[in-house]
Design a protein around this motif. Structure first.
Motif, PDB file in Angstrom:
ATOM      1  N   PHE A  83       0.831  -1.206   0.000  1.00 52.94           N
ATOM      2  CA  PHE A  83       0.000   0.000   0.000  1.00 52.94           C
ATOM      3  C   PHE A  83       0.868   1.259   0.000  1.00 52.94           C
ATOM      4  CE2 PHE A  83      -2.330   3.158   2.674  1.00 52.94           C
ATOM      5  CZ  PHE A  83      -3.375   3.427   1.809  1.00 52.94           C
ATOM      6  N   ILE A  84       1.903   1.275   0.838  1.00 51.51           N
ATOM      7  CA  ILE A  84       2.813   2.431   0.897  1.00 51.51           C
ATOM      8  C   ILE A  84       3.604   2.542  -0.396  1.00 51.51           C
ATOM      9  CG2 ILE A  84       4.868   3.362   2.032  1.00 51.51           C
ATOM     10  CD1 ILE A  84       3.731   2.148   4.657  1.00 51.51           C
ATOM     11  N   HIS A  85       4.185   1.421  -0.836  1.00 49.77           N
ATOM     12  CA  HIS A  85       5.031   1.389  -2.028  1.00 49.77           C
ATOM     13  C   HIS A  85       4.290   1.851  -3.277  1.00 49.77           C
ATOM     14  CE1 HIS A  85       6.509  -0.969  -5.563  1.00 49.77           C
ATOM     15  NE2 HIS A  85       7.666  -0.466  -5.158  1.00 49.77           N
ATOM     16  N   SER A  86       3.028   1.489  -3.384  1.00 45.66           N
ATOM     17  CA  SER A  86       2.287   1.826  -4.595  1.00 45.66           C
ATOM     18  C   SER A  86       1.329   2.995  -4.391  1.00 45.66           C
ATOM     19  CB  SER A  86       1.534   0.599  -5.108  1.00 45.66           C
ATOM     20  OG  SER A  86       0.659   0.118  -4.113  1.00 45.66           O
ATOM     21  N   THR A  87       0.288   2.814  -3.601  1.00 46.20           N
ATOM     22  CA  THR A  87      -0.775   3.812  -3.486  1.00 46.20           C
ATOM     23  C   THR A  87      -0.295   5.117  -2.853  1.00 46.20           C
ATOM     24  OG1 THR A  87      -2.360   2.005  -3.286  1.00 46.20           O
ATOM     25  CG2 THR A  87      -3.122   4.198  -2.666  1.00 46.20           C
ATOM     26  N   VAL A  88       0.321   5.030  -1.672  1.00 47.83           N
ATOM     27  CA  VAL A  88       0.766   6.241  -0.980  1.00 47.83           C
ATOM     28  C   VAL A  88       1.802   6.980  -1.815  1.00 47.83           C
ATOM     29  CG1 VAL A  88       1.979   7.115   1.056  1.00 47.83           C
ATOM     30  CG2 VAL A  88       0.207   5.373   1.319  1.00 47.83           C
ATOM     31  N   TRP A  89       2.762   6.237  -2.341  1.00 47.45           N
ATOM     32  CA  TRP A  89       3.839   6.863  -3.127  1.00 47.45           C
ATOM     33  C   TRP A  89       3.277   7.545  -4.362  1.00 47.45           C
ATOM     34  CZ3 TRP A  89       7.945   6.067  -0.045  1.00 47.45           C
ATOM     35  CH2 TRP A  89       9.162   6.607  -0.440  1.00 47.45           C
ATOM     36  N   LYS A  90       2.322   6.893  -5.020  1.00 45.86           N
ATOM     37  CA  LYS A  90       1.745   7.462  -6.228  1.00 45.86           C
ATOM     38  C   LYS A  90       0.955   8.730  -5.936  1.00 45.86           C
ATOM     39  CE  LYS A  90      -0.317   6.177 -10.516  1.00 45.86           C
ATOM     40  NZ  LYS A  90      -0.638   5.111 -11.417  1.00 45.86           N
ATOM     41  N   VAL A  91       0.237   8.742  -4.825  1.00 47.10           N
ATOM     42  CA  VAL A  91      -0.524   9.938  -4.457  1.00 47.10           C
ATOM     43  C   VAL A  91       0.418  11.090  -4.112  1.00 47.10           C
ATOM     44  CG1 VAL A  91      -2.001  10.896  -2.642  1.00 47.10           C
ATOM     45  CG2 VAL A  91      -2.631   8.778  -3.767  1.00 47.10           C
ATOM     46  N   LEU A  92       1.494  10.802  -3.398  1.00 47.59           N
ATOM     47  CA  LEU A  92       2.399  11.862  -2.970  1.00 47.59           C
ATOM     48  C   LEU A  92       3.384  12.310  -4.045  1.00 47.59           C
ATOM     49  CD1 LEU A  92       3.261  10.689   0.644  1.00 47.59           C
ATOM     50  CD2 LEU A  92       1.707  12.518  -0.045  1.00 47.59           C
ATOM     51  N   PHE A  93       3.901  11.356  -4.827  1.00 47.41           N
ATOM     52  CA  PHE A  93       4.985  11.682  -5.751  1.00 47.41           C
ATOM     53  C   PHE A  93       4.653  11.436  -7.214  1.00 47.41           C
ATOM     54  CE2 PHE A  93       7.041  10.326  -1.709  1.00 47.41           C
ATOM     55  CZ  PHE A  93       7.438  11.585  -1.310  1.00 47.41           C
ATOM     56  N   GLY A  94       3.429  10.992  -7.503  1.00 50.97           N
ATOM     57  CA  GLY A  94       3.004  10.830  -8.881  1.00 50.97           C
ATOM     58  C   GLY A  94       3.463   9.548  -9.545  1.00 50.97           C
ATOM     59  N   LYS A  95       4.132   8.657  -8.808  1.00 47.45           N
ATOM     60  CA  LYS A  95       4.592   7.387  -9.371  1.00 47.45           C
ATOM     61  C   LYS A  95       4.813   6.389  -8.246  1.00 47.45           C
ATOM     62  CE  LYS A  95       9.594   8.013  -9.402  1.00 47.45           C
ATOM     63  NZ  LYS A  95       9.974   6.701  -8.968  1.00 47.45           N
ATOM     64  N   VAL A  96       4.876   5.126  -8.608  1.00 46.30           N
ATOM     65  CA  VAL A  96       5.167   4.070  -7.647  1.00 46.30           C
ATOM     66  C   VAL A  96       6.650   4.155  -7.282  1.00 46.30           C
ATOM     67  CG1 VAL A  96       5.234   1.553  -7.375  1.00 46.30           C
ATOM     68  CG2 VAL A  96       3.339   2.626  -8.579  1.00 46.30           C
ATOM     69  N   ALA A  97       7.003   3.807  -6.059  1.00 49.01           N
ATOM     70  CA  ALA A  97       8.407   3.817  -5.632  1.00 49.01           C
ATOM     71  C   ALA A  97       9.213   2.857  -6.490  1.00 49.01           C
ATOM     72  CB  ALA A  97       8.520   3.434  -4.159  1.00 49.01           C
ATOM     73  N   ASP A  98      10.507   3.143  -6.635  1.00 46.88           N
ATOM     74  CA  ASP A  98      11.369   2.333  -7.497  1.00 46.88           C
ATOM     75  C   ASP A  98      11.448   0.881  -7.045  1.00 46.88           C
ATOM     76  OD1 ASP A  98      11.837   4.510  -9.105  1.00 46.88           O
ATOM     77  OD2 ASP A  98      13.800   4.979  -8.231  1.00 46.88           O
ATOM     78  N   SER A  99      11.605   0.638  -5.742  1.00 47.86           N
ATOM     79  CA  SER A  99      11.686  -0.757  -5.295  1.00 47.86           C
ATOM     80  C   SER A  99      11.283  -0.895  -3.834  1.00 47.86           C
ATOM     81  CB  SER A  99      13.100  -1.311  -5.494  1.00 47.86           C
ATOM     82  OG  SER A  99      14.001  -0.721  -4.585  1.00 47.86           O
ATOM     83  N   LEU A 100      10.798  -2.085  -3.525  1.00 48.33           N
ATOM     84  CA  LEU A 100      10.481  -2.493  -2.161  1.00 48.33           C
ATOM     85  C   LEU A 100      11.189  -3.818  -1.949  1.00 48.33           C
ATOM     86  CD1 LEU A 100       8.871  -2.409   0.527  1.00 48.33           C
ATOM     87  CD2 LEU A 100       7.000  -3.519  -0.698  1.00 48.33           C
ATOM     88  N   GLU A 101      12.066  -3.874  -0.946  1.00 45.77           N
ATOM     89  CA  GLU A 101      12.874  -5.070  -0.724  1.00 45.77           C
ATOM     90  C   GLU A 101      12.855  -5.470   0.737  1.00 45.77           C
ATOM     91  OE1 GLU A 101      16.827  -4.171  -2.089  1.00 45.77           O
ATOM     92  OE2 GLU A 101      16.046  -3.070  -3.806  1.00 45.77           O
ATOM     93  N   LYS A 102      13.003  -6.759   0.975  1.00 47.33           N
ATOM     94  CA  LYS A 102      13.136  -7.278   2.332  1.00 47.33           C
ATOM     95  C   LYS A 102      14.616  -7.311   2.667  1.00 47.33           C
ATOM     96  CE  LYS A 102      11.671 -11.232   5.138  1.00 47.33           C
ATOM     97  NZ  LYS A 102      12.128 -10.624   6.318  1.00 47.33           N
ATOM     98  N   GLY A 103      14.955  -6.918   3.892  1.00 44.96           N
ATOM     99  CA  GLY A 103      16.339  -6.955   4.328  1.00 44.96           C
ATOM    100  C   GLY A 103      16.865  -8.381   4.346  1.00 44.96           C
ATOM    101  N   THR A 104      18.125  -8.563   3.996  1.00 48.50           N
ATOM    102  CA  THR A 104      18.705  -9.911   3.960  1.00 48.50           C
ATOM    103  C   THR A 104      19.307 -10.312   5.303  1.00 48.50           C
ATOM    104  OG1 THR A 104      20.767  -8.977   3.118  1.00 48.50           O
ATOM    105  CG2 THR A 104      19.187  -9.834   1.501  1.00 48.50           C
ATOM    106  N   GLU A 105      19.728  -9.336   6.085  1.00 53.16           N
ATOM    107  CA  GLU A 105      20.394  -9.632   7.353  1.00 53.16           C
ATOM    108  C   GLU A 105      19.422  -9.795   8.515  1.00 53.16           C
ATOM    109  OE1 GLU A 105      23.490  -6.847   8.148  1.00 53.16           O
ATOM    110  OE2 GLU A 105      24.326  -7.020   6.133  1.00 53.16           O
ATOM    111  N   HIS A 106      18.339  -9.029   8.501  1.00 47.10           N
ATOM    112  CA  HIS A 106      17.385  -9.044   9.609  1.00 47.10           C
ATOM    113  C   HIS A 106      15.980  -9.317   9.091  1.00 47.10           C
ATOM    114  CE1 HIS A 106      20.479  -7.512  12.293  1.00 47.10           C
ATOM    115  NE2 HIS A 106      20.767  -6.611  11.366  1.00 47.10           N
ATOM    116  N   GLU A 107      15.246 -10.134   9.822  1.00 48.65           N
ATOM    117  CA  GLU A 107      13.896 -10.541   9.446  1.00 48.65           C
ATOM    118  C   GLU A 107      12.903  -9.378   9.531  1.00 48.65           C
ATOM    119  OE1 GLU A 107      11.702 -13.622   7.914  1.00 48.65           O
ATOM    120  OE2 GLU A 107      13.824 -13.641   8.368  1.00 48.65           O
TER     121      GLU A 107
END
Length: 188
Positions: A83-107
């Protein structure tokens, strides 16, 4: 930032008015300059920008839950991040965020990366403030959305150097509270 037409009754098509980039840049610059006069160090300035962003995030969540989801909120971790990566980002900045990733070192860590974050685009940082990152404002927005949706987290903004580019990439690091991970494990 986008707004809906108040006269559009129960219509799925939204009349959107876009705030000019120069108006936003001017207002954000004034916010930074005002807060800069009120603090003694960079960490305090970033904290104040994060606090300002937190208030924006809380209001954006309310607006989008009402407008987009019929007053329903996300209850799952990946749902709120999406929701943040797509909807919120698009409303605030006019586009979807470049990437959403899970950390590799910490869960409990996730990252939203942006090649050129709007709040850093026209900012020139003096040499004596070399570590200052205006992305703290956006980190505050993300924290405001997460906290008010019931997903407490520590959210910070970091510069990540990229080979061959003059400006570094901005990464919003999200570290969720233990209670969020426990709830997610219970939900399966």
């Amino acid at each position: 930032m986008f707004w809906t037409d108040p006269s559009a009754k129960e219509s799925k098509s939204l009349y959107r008015v876009q705030v000019s980039l120069s108006a936003f840049a001017f207002l954000f610059s004034e916010l930074v300059q005002y807060n800069q006069t009120q603090v003694d160090n960079i960490a305090e300035l970033e904290r104040r920008l994060e606090d300002a962003g937190y208030a924006v995030g809380a209001r954006v969540l309310e607006l989008l839950c009402h407008r987009e989801k019929g007053n329903r909120r996300e209850t799952r971790l990946l749902g709120i991040l999406s929701f943040i990566h797509s909807t919120v980002w698009k409303v605030l900045f006019g586009k979807v965020a470049d990437s959403l990733e899970k950390g590799t070192e910490h869960e409990d860590e996730y990252m939203i990366s942006e090649k050129e974050l709007l709040v850093n685009r026209f900012i020139s940082i003096p040499k004596d403030m070399g570590a200052f990152n205006c992305g703290a404002f956006v980190a505050g927005i993300v924290r405001g959305v997460l906290d008010n949706a019931g997903f407490p987290a520590v959210v910070t903004a970091h510069f990540v150097p990229v080979d061959g580019q003059q400006r570094p990439r901005t990464t919003i690091l999200i570290k969720f509270a233990e209670e969020v991970l426990q709830r997610e494990a219970r939900l399966g």
